[in-house]
Design an enzyme around this catalytic site. Sequence first.
Site, short mmCIF file in Angstrom:
data_model
loop_
_atom_site.label_atom_id
_atom_site.label_comp_id
_atom_site.label_asym_id
_atom_site.label_seq_id
_atom_site.Cartn_x
_atom_site.Cartn_y
_atom_site.Cartn_z
N SER A 25 5.16 -5.51 -2.19
CA SER A 25 5.29 -4.10 -2.51
C SER A 25 5.97 -3.35 -1.35
CB SER A 25 3.93 -3.50 -2.86
OG SER A 25 4.06 -2.20 -3.41
N GLY A 70 0.81 -1.21 0.00
CA GLY A 70 0.00 0.00 0.00
C GLY A 70 0.84 1.26 0.00
N GLY A 71 2.13 1.11 -0.32
CA GLY A 71 2.97 2.30 -0.43
C GLY A 71 3.20 3.04 0.87
N ASP A 120 6.15 -4.49 -14.46
CA ASP A 120 6.17 -3.63 -13.28
C ASP A 120 7.30 -2.62 -13.43
OD1 ASP A 120 6.24 -2.46 -10.78
OD2 ASP A 120 6.53 -4.32 -9.67
N HIS A 156 2.29 -4.61 -11.54
CA HIS A 156 2.55 -4.56 -10.10
C HIS A 156 1.35 -5.11 -9.33
CE1 HIS A 156 4.83 -3.22 -6.62
NE2 HIS A 156 3.72 -2.71 -6.12
#
Length: 325
Positions: free
Chosen positions: A165, A88-89, A271, A301
């Site tokens: 991620s 989720g960055g 990605d 991604h």
Amino acid sequence: MSNQIDPTVDPYGYLGIARNPDGSITRIFDFFAKTPACSDNNDSIPVLTKDIPVNKSNNTWVRLFCPRKVLDSTPITKLPLIVYYHGGGFVLGSAAGSICYEFCTNIAVKIPAVIVSPEYRLAPEHRLPAAYNDSMEALQWIKSTSDQWLTKYADFSKCYLMGSSSGGNIAYHIGLRAVGCVDHLNPLKIQGLILHQPFFGGTRRTPSELRLANDKIFPPCVADVLWKLALPKGVDRDHGYCNPTAGIKLELLDKIKGQGWKILVTGCDGDPLIDRQIELMNILKEKGLIVVGEFSNGGFHGYEFHDSSKAKVLFGVLENFLTSL
């Protein structure tokens, strides 16, 4: 993807957030849906889940995933323990996210394994290193817990740190922290890291970022926004949290080598992050670490979260990794 906003035109809107004049953000909608935990033994679900508080003042907790069949097995067979950090960055997502729930449930069944997924504080309300601190605190909680799902069914001597991620970024950085204090984590013994499409960056654009500048899933402009919100104020994307090639602590890599940890790095050439993932993999290999790279053609991604056939391939890779070497 939760909306039809073009991420290359409006990356903030695409992420479901609005900028405020004071630099804060307003979360317009939840980018990821959530699924509640379920520990009802009368249900037919293959994996039971429950949430347990870790630090009430920070509102952090962990979600446990335990395969039903291990609860019913006699004699008890302990399973590998995977600590899984959601993506989720650093700004979005949750251990309660539906994507995380389905992914961890499938891993728990396919491997099989007991999984602990920590909930960590999000940026920009809590910039890095808050997520790292919370994730490390969760490791300390795991090693000292009296919860029976872990003490009875998880093999603490076979622990792997895994993330997708930004969760892959966390797994990497928590590995660097943990290897420096392995004695303090006993009886938890980390055997390796699983970096699933890990989120890294830098100020210089890589060839894959330039090639996929107009990607509709995770273009570099979206990554830039997430790093702007997540990194400590006043630093750029060449900070060590973002760019693992900056200020590598060789003594920690030597300790990882000495511990014999295995490292898996996965990705795909659809990605924009693939060049950074391969660069890190090659650096680790050059330092003599045991590294396995699994990179596929096409994709995007996070594609294993949306394509069951690709997820099946990934689960096979995970199973081979956990049982090899």
